[in-house]
Each structure stands twice: as structure tokens, then as C-alpha cells.
Design a protein around this motif. Structure first.
Motif, PDB file in Angstrom:
ATOM      1  N   GLU A 321      21.456  49.351  93.511  1.00 22.64           N
ATOM      2  CA  GLU A 321      20.086  48.928  93.817  1.00 22.64           C
ATOM      3  C   GLU A 321      19.823  49.110  95.305  1.00 22.64           C
ATOM      4  O   GLU A 321      20.757  49.191  96.100  1.00 22.64           O
ATOM      5  N   LYS A 322      18.547  49.117  95.649  1.00 23.93           N
ATOM      6  CA  LYS A 322      18.178  49.140  97.067  1.00 23.93           C
ATOM      7  C   LYS A 322      17.716  47.736  97.430  1.00 23.93           C
ATOM      8  O   LYS A 322      16.783  47.207  96.827  1.00 23.93           O
ATOM      9  N   VAL A 323      18.388  47.118  98.371  1.00 28.28           N
ATOM     10  CA  VAL A 323      17.967  45.798  98.825  1.00 28.28           C
ATOM     11  C   VAL A 323      17.798  45.869 100.339  1.00 28.28           C
ATOM     12  O   VAL A 323      18.757  46.166 101.052  1.00 28.28           O
ATOM     13  N   VAL A 329      25.761  47.698  95.340  1.00 31.00           N
ATOM     14  CA  VAL A 329      26.457  48.015  94.090  1.00 31.00           C
ATOM     15  C   VAL A 329      26.798  46.686  93.436  1.00 31.00           C
ATOM     16  O   VAL A 329      27.390  45.808  94.069  1.00 31.00           O
ATOM     17  N   VAL A 330      26.385  46.529  92.182  1.00 30.78           N
ATOM     18  CA  VAL A 330      26.635  45.247  91.523  1.00 30.78           C
ATOM     19  C   VAL A 330      27.035  45.481  90.070  1.00 30.78           C
ATOM     20  O   VAL A 330      26.441  46.312  89.382  1.00 30.78           O
ATOM     21  N   LEU A 331      28.058  44.765  89.623  1.00 33.23           N
ATOM     22  CA  LEU A 331      28.434  44.799  88.206  1.00 33.23           C
ATOM     23  C   LEU A 331      27.715  43.634  87.542  1.00 33.23           C
ATOM     24  O   LEU A 331      28.048  42.478  87.781  1.00 33.23           O
ATOM     25  N   ASP A 413      22.440  37.981  90.087  1.00 36.38           N
ATOM     26  CA  ASP A 413      21.421  38.902  89.584  1.00 36.38           C
ATOM     27  C   ASP A 413      20.084  38.767  90.299  1.00 36.38           C
ATOM     28  O   ASP A 413      19.449  39.755  90.628  1.00 36.38           O
ATOM     29  N   THR A 414      19.660  37.527  90.534  1.00 34.87           N
ATOM     30  CA  THR A 414      18.346  37.338  91.168  1.00 34.87           C
ATOM     31  C   THR A 414      18.477  37.302  92.688  1.00 34.87           C
ATOM     32  O   THR A 414      17.485  37.443  93.395  1.00 34.87           O
ATOM     33  N   MET A 415      19.655  37.057  93.175  1.00 38.17           N
ATOM     34  CA  MET A 415      19.956  36.860  94.591  1.00 38.17           C
ATOM     35  C   MET A 415      19.218  35.647  95.176  1.00 38.17           C
ATOM     36  O   MET A 415      19.164  35.469  96.388  1.00 38.17           O
TER      37      MET A 415
END
Ligand code: ATP
Length: 435
Positions: A321-323, A329-331, A413-415
Motif C-alpha cells: 500500500e501507499k501510506v 508491505v502488510v500481511l 489494518d486500519t492503522m
């Protein structure tokens, strides 16, 4: 549609973050044999635990078993593996590489275009010997499937558990096959784990239970987070069926290297019980109260690979994702499968009170699942590390925590971040994990 995840990136993540390593790497490795690192072993254990819970704990008609890898050599004569468990192999006359004939598109070497030898049969079972005196040993095989351990124990389990048909026996354990084709990480390994159920039914009810298990096993993967569009069922053609099967469906996953088998659900009929009864001379039957007769049950077998399932969960959860203009990179693993549930960090590692509080918070949470304490990098890097292995919650202790006794909890997931009292943290996280 093709799965856009890059296998090279997944493989590199596996190595970098301690998920999967090549076996005996310092000696140059052994082909198609793998080790699971600190994060990988958690993930694989969680896959196995989820399966065991679904069938041995959540159902009253299934019992567990842990049979040995080494079995009486006659087992494999009865099962048909000694004569039939073989691939047809061809060698390239030029470059000497070896291939499975059924995987070749043309009758020339796919690597160098050279001519090929006639095909030869190659049995996939690993052989070793048993006995303490050299010269007096007997050949014995490493099991190529866990199923036979269930069939030879059928009467033991029936007599000790007093089950009525239909009932099943579930087992998870290692199997070994001397596979020729390699590649794609753990997908085709020489040493791997299977999770198999042999579900015994009356011959009249085989179709009903076959349909049940095909749907049930497909749903299991979906419920644990695999996207429906990346799964499909494929029915075996009559000429493709194994020697023991009346029908078989494969559950396939859309791996980046193409649709490939995750699991097979087969109607093995009464083939195995009858074969073992014939060769061992022991009756392997079920007494049916309703008809006052002995019957040989049919068996429906959902046979999945632990390593293939683990690989599919890894690939399917891999996200980039772009944050804030940076790559994340996230599993996005299902919470039951996430290897680490919580990571705890001190915001400032040069403040002993903060470090001490963070260590206390981590210790408090420990015991039921994997909790990590880490202070070896800046907070941004610590988050990135945990995202890459799919850690569900990151807990930070900061200066304010010393005053208000609250910590910051960040959701993978939502951060989103919220402040929770350190005293209530354990019950709050356990509540979220069980929701
Ligand atoms: P394939 O056609 O891919 O060789 P198979 O049809 O021979 O597989 P089965 O004998 O039906 O496989 O075994 C059941 C399950 O065990 C497979 O669906 C797979 O998940 C797993 N399995 C079989 N062989 C391997 C292997 N070499 N490495 C990892 N998992 C395996």
C-alpha cells in the motif's frame, strides 16, 4: 485473472522476516526441503490449530490420531503405493536434466531442446532400513501420505471410541515424497505436512457426504480469509483418478505461478479397508445395528497440505500500500492465523521508566499467544517490521503513559490508534481477538 502478487517478493519476505528458510542453507541447501523460522512456525502452527479446532473440537463425530511415520512395509503393498506410486521420468540426452513426462508440452527438452530418453518409472517413496545389525535390516518406507495410519487403526479407534457411522478420524503429520519437479518455495516439497480426515460412511451415503466435504473444505479457506475469486474447484476426469478413487475434486488456489492444487477431496470407497483386511488377514468391518450385519464403510477423504495452505495464506494476505507516499508491505492475515498477535514498543528507549513499563506490559500480555517486545529501531521501522509479518496490534508506551497509565494501540489494518488503560489492555485485546 492472474494473481498479481510477485512470488519473488514473497520469497524474499519469508527469508528476511524469519518465515521460511532453505534447509541446511550453510551447506548450500537441499533441494525442495524447507525450514520454518520463528515467524513461520507460528503461522504454520496456527493453520494446524485452526484445522484441528474446526474438526476435532467443533464436531462430535471426529476423533484425532497421531500415527507413526514408519509403518509395516506390507501397508504400502496393500495401499498400492509399491506398485503404483510412481512418476514416469525422462532424461535429456544433451544436458542430462530430468523431467516428469506428464509435465512436458513437447517431446524435447524444455531447457536445451535436446532429445529425450524413453520414460522410466520412478517410485516416489523414500526407503530406509530398520534393524540394529548390519546385513539383517529390512527395507522400510517413510510414509508418502498420512491416510494409511488411519486405515490400519480403524478397528482400534472404533473399539475404543464406540463411534457410530458416519464418523471421521483426523490426523496432521509429516509425509515424504521424492519429488522431481521443484521451485515455487514450499509448494512441492520432499518433506511436508498433511492434514487429512478419513470420514467413514455407509456405502449408500457416500455421495451426500462427498458433496458435504467438498463445500465444507472450500468454506474453511474462505472463512480464514482467502478471497473467493482466488479459489476454484476442479473435478478429476475419469482417466485422471487415483487407483483407489471413485471421484475426486481438487480445491485449487490462484497462485502467481498458476492455478494449483491446495487440497483433494476423494471418495476412496472401501478400497483401503478391504485391501488391508485381505493382506493382513484381520477383519476391518463395522457392525451395523440397524441391519445386524457387518459392513465395510466407504470413506470420504479431505486431504490438504499444511505447507501449501500456509503458502496460500501468505500469498493471499500479501499487500503493498501507499501510506503518506511511502510503501507499506502488510500481511493481512486472519486474526486466528497471524503469527504475532501483539508487539510492544517503548517510544524512547533511553528513558528507563518507559522501557520498564513497556516490558511489563509485554510480560502481562504473554502466555496465550506470541507477544513481541522490541526496542531495536525507531518507531516507524518497528511498525514496518510488524506490518510485514501481519502483527495485529502494536502497543506503544510513551512519556504520557507514565502519567496517565495509558498506552497507544495501533490496529494493523486500519492503522487507527486509540489510548487504552494499561490495566485493561489484556482484557481488551483478548476481547478483540475473540470477537
Ligand atoms: P500433486 O498432484 O500436486 O503432486 P497430489 O495430487 O499427488 O499432488 P495428494 O496425494 O492428493 O497430492 O496429497 C494431498 C495433499 O497433500 C495435496 O493436495 C497437497 O496439499 C499436499 N501435498 C502433496 N504432495 C506435496 C508436496 N510434495 N509438497 C507439499 N504438499 C504436498
Amino acid at each position: 485473472m492472474e494473481n498479481a502478487v510477485d512470488m519473488k517478493k514473497v520469497a524474499s519476505l519469508c527469508k528476511r522476516r524469519g518465515i521460511i528458510f532453505q534447509s541446511s542453507e550453510i551447506y548450500g541447501g537441499v533441494g525442495s526441503i524447507w525450514d520454518y523460522g520463528p515467524i513461520g512456525v507460528e503461522l504454520k502452527n496456527n493453520v494446524k490449530a485452526a484445522w484441528w479446532r474446526s474438526y476435532v473440537y467443533n464436531r462430535n463425530d471426529i476423533e484425532g490420531l497421531d500415527a507413526s511415520i514408519l509403518m509395516h512395509p506390507k501397508t504400502w503393498e496393500a495401499s498400492g503405493h509399491v506398485t503404483s506410486f510412481a512418476d514416469l521420468l525422462v532424461d535429456c540426452k544433451e544436458c542430462k536434466k530430468r523431467f516428469r513426462e506428464d509435465q512436458l508440452k513437447k517431446k524435447v527438452c524444455p531447457e536445451c531442446g535436446g532429445g529425450l530418453t524413453q520414460s522410466r518409472r520412478f517410485n516416489l517413496m523414500f526407503k530406509t532400513s530398520i534393524g540394529s545389525v548390519e546385513g539383517e535390516s529390512t527395507d522400510i518406507y517413510l510414509r508418502p501420505e498420512t491416510a494409511q495410519g488411519i486405515f490400519v487403526n480403524f478397528v482400534n479407534i472404533l473399539n475404543s471410541s464406540r463411534k457410530k457411522l458416519p464418523f471421521g478420524i483426523a490426523q496432521i503429520g509429516k509425509s515424504f515424497r521424492n519429488e522431481i519437479t521443484a521451485g515455487n518455495l514450499t509448494f512441492r516439497s520432499r518433506e511436508f505436512e498433511q492434514m487429512e480426515i478419513e470420514y467413514f460412511v455407509t456405502p449408500e451415503e457416500d455421495k451426500r457426504w462427498y458433496d458435504f466435504w467438498v463445500k465444507e473444505r472450500l468454506d474453511w479457506y474462505i472463512n480464514l480469509g482467502i478471497r473467493r475469486e482466488n479459489l476454484r474447484l476442479r473435478e478429476h476426469e475419469k482417466d485422471e483418478l487415483a487407483h483407489y478413487a471413485k471421484s475426486c475434486h481438487d480445491i485449487e488456489y490462484n497462485f502467481p505461478f498458476g492455478w494449483s492444487e491446495l487440497e483433494g477431496i476423494a471418495n476412496r470407497t472401501d478400497f483401503d479397508l478391504r485391501q488391508h483386511a485381505r493382506i493382513s488377514g484381520t477383519e476391518l468391518v463395522y457392525f451395523d445395528d440397524a441391519t445386524n450385519k457387518n459392513i465395510t464403510p466407504y470413506v470420504i477423504e479431505p486431504s490438504g497440505g499444511v505447507d501449501r495452505a500456509t503458502l496460500a495464506f501468505l500469498v493471499d494476505s500479501y499487500n503493498e500500500e501507499k501510506v503518506k507516499n511511502e510503501k507499506r508491505v502488510v500481511l493481512k492475515l486472519h486474526k486466528e492465523l497471524a503469527p504475532v498477535k501483539v508487539a510492544v514498543f517503548p517510544l524512547l528507549k533511553n528513558r528507563p521508566e518507559i522501557v520498564e513499563m513497556a516490558k511489563r506490559v509485554a510480560k502481562d500480555l504473554s502466555g496465550k499467544y506470541k507477544v513481541v517486545y522490541d526496542d531495536t529501531a525507531s518507531i516507524g521501522r518497528l511498525y514496518r517490521r510488524q506490518d510485514e509479518i501481519g502483527t495485529l496490534y502494536c502497543v506503544t508506551v510513551d512519556v504520557q503513559s507514565l502519567d496517565d497509565k495509558k498506552v497507544t494501540v495501533r490496529d494493523r489494518d486500519t492503522m487507527a490508534q486509540d489510548r487504552i488503560s494499561a490495566d485493561l489492555l489484556k482484557s481488551e485485546i483478548n476481547k478483540r481477538l475473540e470477537e
